[in-house]
Design a protein around this motif. Sequence first.
Motif, PDB file in Angstrom:
ATOM      1  N   GLY A   7      35.755  30.872  34.193  1.00 47.30           N
ATOM      2  CA  GLY A   7      35.018  30.190  35.252  1.00 47.30           C
ATOM      3  C   GLY A   7      35.855  29.101  35.911  1.00 47.30           C
ATOM      4  N   ILE A   8      36.598  28.353  35.103  1.00 47.69           N
ATOM      5  CA  ILE A   8      37.465  27.305  35.651  1.00 47.69           C
ATOM      6  C   ILE A   8      38.558  27.920  36.524  1.00 47.69           C
ATOM      7  N   HIS A  20      31.960  38.638  37.310  1.00 55.26           N
ATOM      8  CA  HIS A  20      33.028  38.218  38.216  1.00 55.26           C
ATOM      9  C   HIS A  20      33.482  39.383  39.088  1.00 55.26           C
ATOM     10  N   LEU A  21      33.635  40.570  38.476  1.00 56.19           N
ATOM     11  CA  LEU A  21      34.065  41.734  39.251  1.00 56.19           C
ATOM     12  C   LEU A  21      33.022  42.133  40.292  1.00 56.19           C
ATOM     13  N   MET A  22      31.730  42.025  39.944  1.00 61.84           N
ATOM     14  CA  MET A  22      30.695  42.348  40.932  1.00 61.84           C
ATOM     15  C   MET A  22      30.740  41.368  42.098  1.00 61.84           C
ATOM     16  N   VAL A  40      34.543  33.616  51.601  1.00 59.28           N
ATOM     17  CA  VAL A  40      34.972  34.135  50.305  1.00 59.28           C
ATOM     18  C   VAL A  40      35.113  32.993  49.302  1.00 59.28           C
ATOM     19  N   ALA A  41      35.735  31.901  49.738  1.00 58.20           N
ATOM     20  CA  ALA A  41      35.954  30.758  48.853  1.00 58.20           C
ATOM     21  C   ALA A  41      34.636  30.177  48.361  1.00 58.20           C
ATOM     22  N   VAL A  42      33.654  30.045  49.260  1.00 58.55           N
ATOM     23  CA  VAL A  42      32.354  29.501  48.872  1.00 58.55           C
ATOM     24  C   VAL A  42      31.671  30.414  47.853  1.00 58.55           C
ATOM     25  N   ASN A  43      31.749  31.724  48.082  1.00 60.46           N
ATOM     26  CA  ASN A  43      31.130  32.678  47.158  1.00 60.46           C
ATOM     27  C   ASN A  43      31.796  32.626  45.784  1.00 60.46           C
ATOM     28  N   ILE A  44      33.124  32.493  45.781  1.00 57.24           N
ATOM     29  CA  ILE A  44      33.846  32.434  44.511  1.00 57.24           C
ATOM     30  C   ILE A  44      33.501  31.149  43.759  1.00 57.24           C
ATOM     31  N   LEU A  45      33.373  30.029  44.482  1.00 54.74           N
ATOM     32  CA  LEU A  45      32.967  28.772  43.846  1.00 54.74           C
ATOM     33  C   LEU A  45      31.614  28.933  43.163  1.00 54.74           C
ATOM     34  N   VAL A  61      29.324  31.362  35.964  1.00 56.78           N
ATOM     35  CA  VAL A  61      29.995  31.794  34.735  1.00 56.78           C
ATOM     36  C   VAL A  61      30.125  30.626  33.761  1.00 56.78           C
ATOM     37  N   ILE A  62      30.530  29.460  34.280  1.00 51.89           N
ATOM     38  CA  ILE A  62      30.686  28.282  33.414  1.00 51.89           C
ATOM     39  C   ILE A  62      29.340  27.861  32.829  1.00 51.89           C
TER      40      ILE A  62
END
Length: 298
Positions: free
Chosen positions: A85-86, A151-153, A185-190, A196-197
């Motif tokens: 997650g980090i 994460h993959l989804m 993309v960056a916002v979604n990944i954040l 996850v964390i």
Amino acid sequence: MHQRFTAEQLATGSILIALAVMGLKAAAWMMTGSVALLSDALESLVNIGGAVMAWFAVRYAQRPPDAGHPYGHHKAEYFSAVAEGIMIVIAALLILNEAIGALNRPSVADWGYAGLLVNAAAMAVNLIWARVLLRAGGRLSSPALSAGGRHLMSDVWTSAGVLAGLVLALSSGWAILDPLLALLVAVNILREGWLVIAASVNGLMDTAAPESERVRVEEIIHRSAAGAMQVHGLKTRRAGRALFVEFHMVVDGAMSVRAAHDICDRVEAALREAFANAEPVIHVEPEHKLEPAGIKPR
């Protein structure tokens, strides 16, 4: 087919898949120069690191209890998931930096659809493997595999959105869509990194087993503890694949130790049959320990 795979085999497969997908996405980026595809490739780089950590965590979590870890090593997978997650959050920050810089120099002049098709192939591979990991993670109660699948989804949905946006950018000539998509993309990944964390930290905090498992545990105790007067003080917690179950069982004070022990053996066997990695702890008490409420065996 994935039902025959062990957690260790799936973790090894995740490393190989992550390397293949990273190669495809890097090729797609080099073919187009798109900052949105670069951001997608950077997320796959995180997938490789996460897959390697999951492989080590799954192997370590399978170690049997020892003098220093009498309850086993199951929680190692939670540490792996937190670390992944980090890494996801760090990747998101790198993508934000690239996207903000590209806002001042958007360009789609040299793009072609070939690079997008390569990225689409990478997305398809990720989708298939994500579904394998999510199903196996639930079946094996593996936090590391489940975190990798989630994460993959997220990566799949990101890739789908990027591809749709870049097709629109190619057809319309709106070059600004490229860095804007990278920002999204960056916002979604954040967001995915935070989820996850948070889920992994809950596991480290000894949260109770899911409601469906607690209901099942109560049903098993109800039908298998015949001869006991009451069961109360039921506590459960998940630690990776291990399910810890603790409760007090009230019996007639005149009952022999052997008879009470036979009931305990029957309940423990039923729990372990239903949950492969169940770790029950039963405290036997005489009738004056009856509580106003509890589970009354049949």
